[in-house]
Write an enzyme that holds these catalytic residues in place. Structure first.
Site, mmCIF file in Angstrom:
data_model
loop_
_atom_site.group_PDB
_atom_site.id
_atom_site.type_symbol
_atom_site.label_atom_id
_atom_site.label_comp_id
_atom_site.label_asym_id
_atom_site.label_seq_id
_atom_site.Cartn_x
_atom_site.Cartn_y
_atom_site.Cartn_z
ATOM 1 N N ASP A 207 3.675 -59.359 -49.840
ATOM 2 C CA ASP A 207 5.072 -59.091 -49.491
ATOM 3 C C ASP A 207 5.242 -58.820 -48.003
ATOM 4 O O ASP A 207 4.783 -57.808 -47.482
ATOM 5 C CB ASP A 207 5.593 -57.957 -50.365
ATOM 6 C CG ASP A 207 5.671 -58.416 -51.807
ATOM 7 O OD1 ASP A 207 6.523 -59.266 -52.083
ATOM 8 O OD2 ASP A 207 4.856 -57.979 -52.618
ATOM 9 N N THR A 208 5.945 -59.743 -47.370
ATOM 10 C CA THR A 208 5.939 -59.876 -45.923
ATOM 11 C C THR A 208 7.253 -60.518 -45.486
ATOM 12 O O THR A 208 7.959 -61.097 -46.304
ATOM 13 C CB THR A 208 4.751 -60.786 -45.501
ATOM 14 O OG1 THR A 208 3.543 -60.246 -46.035
ATOM 15 C CG2 THR A 208 4.624 -60.908 -44.008
ATOM 16 N N ALA A 209 7.559 -60.459 -44.196
ATOM 17 C CA ALA A 209 8.740 -61.152 -43.667
ATOM 18 C C ALA A 209 8.356 -61.865 -42.379
ATOM 19 O O ALA A 209 7.903 -61.229 -41.426
ATOM 20 C CB ALA A 209 9.875 -60.165 -43.412
#
Length: 525
Positions: free
Chosen positions: A338-340
């Site tokens: 989970d990353t942006a």
């Protein structure tokens, strides 16, 4: 679903949330440059995508300054606390994945904002944080992605975190108003006092006080001693382009290794989307992961042999070991996803490719007291085995999945690209670049095309090749026949992550693409 790219003659912003993209565009219109806009996007993502990223996490940056004519990297990852030792977990098989005892590395995000903006920005630090502060204090429409993440990870939240993200036991409705008053106050302190407010002032003290009371291990001294650093990126040449990645402790070199393998194959004779395409990429990446897992850690503790790993001759040797008929039996460890990722290009030719994360959804699940800051659980990836290359030691950076990418042609940026997803980042990046470079796809087409992700995810015993069913049954059947453990994924499966890309053509036009799996937008003019 968007099928065509957004094209601008001067600027382009891509990110996984439309409000963050709009914040970056607004800063550009205000007279800021790509660096100002990138920090504004990053800070806004820390507010409007809180399940993916935030002030309590890390970030990595690749920057291209048109004035300097070169690519630089900024390592915004934090180190474990001075008092964080393996004996803290005596009798345990692994560091807990959630909770305050998983929050053992200092957040590097705020430092990275200040460093990038101070080095290259045109506006003030307070000005670029304005959009984020506004959305935290006044609220914003809660995204479908945050809603889903809240349902998925809600049980991992501490009472302080649940009070913010699950008021009344449930997240606000999709597109309902979501306000983060405590986080707004923290951002205001940061805007007024700069990075030292976070690492040496009231924010650090508040986090340290909470840590002490909750049984955590980070101290105020750990925060005061934190510093990110400008470093030289690692690179390789691939079909007339120089492809850049952040150096270790980032896993970026694994994607470069895959390119060194793939350059020995003729993509002119490989149909995009065919069995041969997916099989070849998967096999090249598996080989690079095998080496990555053996050597990647904090290079100040153990040298990472990049000269050997990125040697072109070695790439040729690995390429020769690939069978186009059979899948190799290789494995890897599961990694959080989970990353942006986001990117910005301005009218002056400056470019920023960057990525940030809390590691898991909502990180450790712990909010530090009344700061509104979710603390990352990145340090939970350290090993407790003293013989492991990534073993836990005090003041050490862990193996890091974050890896923004930039490919330059004739010394100027041609492609900026990246994605959410730990193990999936090198894989999706390789798909994006090969599709744009070899098959002439625009960024939106490259992002939209069916994807795969190989590797073992948490709780699963096998090394599956998850492939979106849009590839067609004949491709799935051929992959299975070759020995891949194929699992059919949904048409636009969230496990493939959120990918975004910017391409700059020979006319200087910027085209952008964002992932249909998220809430993003490409904005350019």
């Amino acid at each position: 679903m968007t099928t065509g790219p957004v094209i601008g003659t001067k600027t382009m912003v891509v990110s996984p949330h439309y409000l963050a993209s709009a914040a970056g565009a607004g800063i550009l219109q205000k007279g800021g440059n790509a660096f100002d806009a990138a920090v504004a996007v990053s800070a806004t993502l820390a507010v409007v995508y809180p399940h993916m990223t935030g002030l309590g996490g890390d970030a990595f940056w690749l920057t291209y300054s048109a004035g300097e004519g070169s690519v630089r990297a900024y390592n915004g990852s934090g180190r474990s606390g001075y008092g964080v030792r393996r004996d803290r977990y005596a009798g345990e098989a692994a560091i807990p994945r959630r909770g305050i005892r998983s929050a053992i590395t200092v957040p590097g995000m705020a430092d990275s904002w200040a460093a990038v903006q101070r080095q290259y920005g045109r506006l003030t630090f307070a000005e670029v944080l304005e959009p984020a502060i506004g959305y935290a204090s006044a609220g914003f429409p809660l995204s479908p992605d945050q809603y889903g993440g809240s349902i998925l990870a809600g049980a991992a939240l501490t009472p302080e975190a649940a009070a913010i993200y699950l008021p009344g036991g449930r997240p606000p409705a999709v597109h309902g108003k979501f306000v983060q008053t405590q986080l707004a106050g923290t951002l205001q302190l940061l805007a007024a006092g700069g990075r030292d407010a976070f690492y040496k002032g009231a924010i650090a003290q508040n986090i340290a006080n909470y840590m002490h009371a909750a049984g955590g291990y980070l101290t105020r001294d750990d925060f005061a001693d934190h510093h990110g650093e400008w470093v030289d990126p690692v690179s390789t040449d691939y079909h007339g382009h120089t492809v850049y990645q952040a150096p270790p402790n980032s896993q970026g070199f694994a994607a470069l290794m895959a390119l060194n393998i793939l350059e020995h194959f003729d993509f002119g004779n490989i149909e995009q989307g065919s069995y041969e395409y997916y099989h070849l990429l998967a096999e090249a990446l598996k080989l690079s992961f095998r080496d990555r897992d053996q050597v990647l850690t904090d290079p100040t503790f153990h040298k990472v042999p990049l000269d050997q790993l990125l040697d072109k001759q070695y790439g040729g040797q690995l390429a020769a070991s690939i069978s186009m008929q059979r899948a190799a039996a290789l494995g890897s460890e599961p990694i959080g996803r989970d990353t942006a990722y986001a990117a910005v290009v301005d009218g002056e030719g400056n470019a920023v490719s960057f990525i940030q994360s809390l590691y898991f959804e909502f990180g450790s699940g712990a909010v530090a007291g009344e700061t509104g800051i979710l603390l990352q659980n990145r340090g939970s990836f350290f090993s407790l085995d003293p013989a492991h290359i990534n073993t836990l030691e005090p003041h050490k950076r862990t193996f890091h999945t974050l890896m923004p990418a930039m490919a330059c042609k004739d010394g100027k940026p041609a492609f900026l690209y990246g994605t959410q997803g730990g193990e999936g980042q090198p894989q999706t990046q390789t798909m994006l670049l090969t599709r744009m470079l070899h098959y002439g796809m625009n960024p939106q087409e490259a992002v939209n095309a069916p994807r795969f992700v190989w590797g073992r995810t948490w709780g699963e015993p096998t090394q599956e090749l998850k492939v979106e069913k849009r590839v067609g049954q004949h491709v799935l059947d051929d992959l299975a026949t070759a020995g891949h453990i194929v699992r059919q994924a949904e048409e636009y499966d969230g496990i493939m992550g959120h990918a975004h890309a910017i391409a700059i053509d020979g006319n200087g036009y910027r085209s952008g693409g964002t992932d249909p799996r998220c809430d993003g937008a490409a904005i350019g003019w």
